[in-house]
Design an enzyme around this catalytic site. Structure first.
Site, PDB file in Angstrom:
ATOM      1  N   GLU A  45       0.612  -1.050   0.037  1.00 40.08           N
ATOM      2  CA  GLU A  45      -0.042  -0.187  -0.199  1.00 40.08           C
ATOM      3  C   GLU A  45       0.775   1.127   0.091  1.00 40.08           C
ATOM      4  OE1 GLU A  45      -3.212  -0.050  -1.178  1.00 40.08           O
ATOM      5  OE2 GLU A  45      -3.461  -1.459   0.306  1.00 40.08           O
ATOM      6  N   HIS A  46       0.556   1.969  -0.790  1.00 37.54           N
ATOM      7  CA  HIS A  46       1.242   3.717  -0.955  1.00 37.54           C
ATOM      8  C   HIS A  46       2.638   3.228  -1.503  1.00 37.54           C
ATOM      9  CE1 HIS A  46      -1.657   6.216   0.548  1.00 37.54           C
ATOM     10  NE2 HIS A  46      -2.383   5.285   1.417  1.00 37.54           N
ATOM     11  N   GLY A 146     -14.110   2.148  -2.097  1.00 35.19           N
ATOM     12  CA  GLY A 146     -12.738   1.578  -1.682  1.00 35.19           C
ATOM     13  C   GLY A 146     -12.314   0.495  -2.666  1.00 35.19           C
ATOM     14  N   SER A 148     -12.244   0.767  -6.028  1.00 34.78           N
ATOM     15  CA  SER A 148     -11.990   1.473  -7.393  1.00 34.78           C
ATOM     16  C   SER A 148     -12.690   1.304  -8.619  1.00 34.78           C
ATOM     17  CB  SER A 148     -10.628   1.116  -7.774  1.00 34.78           C
ATOM     18  OG  SER A 148      -9.650   1.881  -8.100  1.00 34.78           O
ATOM     19  N   ASP A 194      -4.291   1.034  -9.551  1.00 41.87           N
ATOM     20  CA  ASP A 194      -5.699   0.687  -9.631  1.00 41.87           C
ATOM     21  C   ASP A 194      -6.268   0.485 -11.251  1.00 41.87           C
ATOM     22  OD1 ASP A 194      -5.867   1.041  -6.972  1.00 41.87           O
ATOM     23  OD2 ASP A 194      -7.080   3.070  -7.113  1.00 41.87           O
ATOM     24  N   TYR A 244      -3.464  12.630   1.083  1.00 46.02           N
ATOM     25  CA  TYR A 244      -2.862  11.685   0.043  1.00 46.02           C
ATOM     26  C   TYR A 244      -1.695  12.521  -0.612  1.00 46.02           C
ATOM     27  CZ  TYR A 244      -2.722   8.216  -3.448  1.00 46.02           C
ATOM     28  OH  TYR A 244      -2.470   7.046  -4.442  1.00 46.02           O
TER      29      TYR A 244
HETATM   30  P1  ADP Z   1     -13.899   4.539  -5.722  1.00 43.91           P
HETATM   31  O1  ADP Z   1     -13.082   4.309  -7.017  1.00 43.91           O
HETATM   32  O2  ADP Z   1     -12.967   3.749  -4.751  1.00 43.91           O
HETATM   33  O3  ADP Z   1     -15.190   3.523  -6.063  1.00 43.91           O
HETATM   34  P2  ADP Z   1     -13.771   7.367  -6.458  1.00 43.91           P
HETATM   35  O4  ADP Z   1     -14.426   8.543  -5.483  1.00 43.91           O
HETATM   36  O5  ADP Z   1     -12.524   7.318  -6.734  1.00 43.91           O
HETATM   37  O6  ADP Z   1     -14.260   5.921  -5.353  1.00 43.91           O
HETATM   38  O7  ADP Z   1     -14.794   7.081  -7.688  1.00 43.91           O
HETATM   39  C1  ADP Z   1     -16.091   7.091  -7.548  1.00 43.91           C
HETATM   40  C2  ADP Z   1     -16.595   7.689  -8.293  1.00 43.91           C
HETATM   41  O8  ADP Z   1     -16.677   7.308  -9.835  1.00 43.91           O
HETATM   42  C3  ADP Z   1     -18.260   8.079  -8.117  1.00 43.91           C
HETATM   43  O9  ADP Z   1     -18.555   9.029  -7.343  1.00 43.91           O
HETATM   44  C4  ADP Z   1     -18.703   8.701  -9.831  1.00 43.91           C
HETATM   45  O10 ADP Z   1     -18.320   9.808  -9.866  1.00 43.91           O
HETATM   46  C5  ADP Z   1     -17.580   7.649 -10.747  1.00 43.91           C
HETATM   47  N1  ADP Z   1     -18.120   6.379 -11.053  1.00 43.91           N
HETATM   48  C6  ADP Z   1     -17.794   5.249 -10.977  1.00 43.91           C
HETATM   49  N2  ADP Z   1     -18.671   4.180 -11.540  1.00 43.91           N
HETATM   50  C7  ADP Z   1     -19.686   4.802 -11.899  1.00 43.91           C
HETATM   51  C8  ADP Z   1     -21.119   4.422 -12.492  1.00 43.91           C
HETATM   52  N3  ADP Z   1     -21.327   3.264 -12.904  1.00 43.91           N
HETATM   53  N4  ADP Z   1     -21.948   5.507 -12.479  1.00 43.91           N
HETATM   54  C9  ADP Z   1     -21.674   6.812 -12.348  1.00 43.91           C
HETATM   55  N5  ADP Z   1     -20.575   7.115 -11.747  1.00 43.91           N
HETATM   56  C10 ADP Z   1     -19.617   6.187 -11.582  1.00 43.91           C
HETATM   57 MG    MG Z   2     -11.165   5.746  -7.406  1.00 42.81          MG
END
Ligand code: ADP
Ligand code: MG
Length: 412
Positions: A45-46, A146, A148, A194, A244
């Site tokens: 991690e990191h 979390g 990705s 990721d 971060y």
């Molecule tokens: P993680 O990557 O850990 O899930 P993030 O904050 O990096 O969290 O990414 C989440 C963001 O990605 C959501 O808030 C949205 O903007 C976008 N996203 C990812 N998948 C979708 C989806 N299927 N529909 C709409 N937005 C999405």
């Molecule tokens: Mg993300």
């Protein structure tokens, strides 16, 4: 306890095609589909942005995108444009013209569409003409959970854009384009892990990735007696983003002080001697602790790979606990809820190891557990997390899935 199962490809196809027909009734049928998985990092991690080693696996849970339209420009003088609907954001459809897609491009649509705009921009920057398209997204990767979803969305987009433009890309190219989208369009200064594991995941295996050379080695996770459980703390502390960036800066500062290109090249001895001479700056800046985490974490990843190959899960688990302890005390990216989840796992017989996975300040833990103890782990986590943290967790039991790829559409 809420658990997340991955859906069959048939079920995803059905949902995607139905949503496409409903969203674009005059657009015919979707003709191209692509899927890309979320991920969980087992250890390392990191380390990715320090050109080090990581050991993630792609999940069997995927983001899928279904694309149609004639893929030709909409006529003389008309600019190509995209319409996109996400099943998870039904109230926020997006529409944009396929040019001037810079992040400052005056886009007034929903924020989530920036991941798609950003990926289209990567293709345009390479001089590729992207024709008009209509698309729907159907996902079984939780958003902001979390694991990705953002990388999965980026990689699914890259694959469908390759399909409609014919641009050949390696898994690394795709990942770098996604990383750029993350930096420029989402403002997240993330490493390459990721996107790369979502791009290049190998079904049935974790992937040892050397983030300097991008060489990989698939490490089979095919022992039916051993299960990987992901537990989402369902918290995300808002200080995450600034912290971060600060961690990245601390790593760069440590590397510069030691005279190495990145912490990948630093040794414990160099670090200790820099500390002894006072070169690492004020103790409260914690440069020593940040660098110590990265240097030791790289060793742990290589040790963990050896342990996994020898099916020495006790050793692997011990390295997971050590990784967590270092993330907690040296790198300081854990939080109360995540520490509680690791402690609960530690109390359950049959658990080999558990740790924070992902950037930190919330998000998920990853736990290695004997197959016959999974139910007991899930029960304990549900009960005790509520009792100790006042929240409900979400658990995933996921097999290592494949990386980003086109899906064949069978219309019914
Ligand atoms: P993680 O990557 O850990 O899930 P993030 O904050 O990096 O969290 O990414 C989440 C963001 O990605 C959501 O808030 C949205 O903007 C976008 N996203 C990812 N998948 C979708 C989806 N299927 N529909 C709409 N937005 C999405
Ligand atoms: Mg993300």
């Amino acid at each position: 306890m809420p658990t997340l199962e991955s859906t069959s490809t048939e079920a995803l196809l059905k949902r995607g095609i139905a949503l496409y027909r409903e969203s674009f009734p005059n657009s015919g049928e979707p003709t191209i589909a692509a899927a890309a998985p979320g991920r969980v990092n087992l250890i390392g991690e990191h380390t990715d942005y320090n050109e080090g080693f990581v050991l993630p696996m792609a999940l069997s849970n995927r983001e899928t995108i279904f694309v149609g339209n004639s893929f030709v420009d909409s006529g003389l003088g008309n600019l190509p444009r995209a319409r996109v609907v996400s099943e998870l954001r039904p109230q926020e459809p997006a529409e944009f013209v396929l040019r001037d897609l810079s992040p400052e491009g005056g886009f007034s649509g929903p924020a989530w569409a920036n991941y798609i705009r950003g990926m289209v921009a990567q293709f345009l920057e390479r001089g590729v003409r992207v024709p008009s398209f209509d698309a729907v997204i159907v996902s079984e990767v939780p958003l902001g959970g979390g694991v990705s979803s953002s990388a999965a969305l980026e990689m699914a987009c890259a694959v469908f854009l390759q399909e409609i433009t014919g641009l050949a890309l390696s898994a690394v190219d795709r990942a770098r384009m996604g990383q750029r989208v993350e930096h420029v369009y989402a403002g997240v200064p993330s490493g390459i892990m990721d996107q790369f594991i979502s791009s290049a995941g190998v079904a049935g295996s974790a992937l040892l990735i050397d983030c300097r050379t991008m060489d990989t080695r698939a490490i089979p996770l095919d022992d039916p007696d051993m299960v990987i459980v992901v537990v989402n703390s369902n918290v995300k502390h808002s200080l995450a983003d600034g912290e971060y960036g600060r961690r990245r800066k601390a790593c760069e500062q440590a590397a510069a002080t030691m005279g190495v290109a990145s912490l990948r090249d630093a040794t414990r001895e160099q670090l200790e001697s820099c500390r002894a001479s006072g070169a690492l700056g004020a103790p409260e800046d914690k440069i020593y602790e940040r660098a110590l985490h990265v240097i030791e974490e790289n060793h742990r990843v290589l040790e963990a790979v050896k342990a996994l190959e020898e099916r020495n899960y006790t050793r692997f688990g011990k390295l997971m606990y050590e990784s967590h302890e270092s993330l907690r005390s040296n790198y300081e990216v854990s939080c109360k809820e995540i520490d509680i989840l690791v402690e609960i796992a530690r109390e359950v017989p049959g658990v080999y190891g558990s740790r924070l996975t992902g950037g930190g300040f919330g998000g998920c833990t990853v736990t290695l557990v004997r197959a016959d103890s999974v139910q007991s782990l899930l029960k304990h986590v549900e009960l005790l997390y509520l009792e100790r943290a006042g929240r409900s967790p979400t658990c995933f039991v996921s097999q290592p899935g494949a990386g980003a790829r086109p899906l064949e559409i069978q219309l019914a």
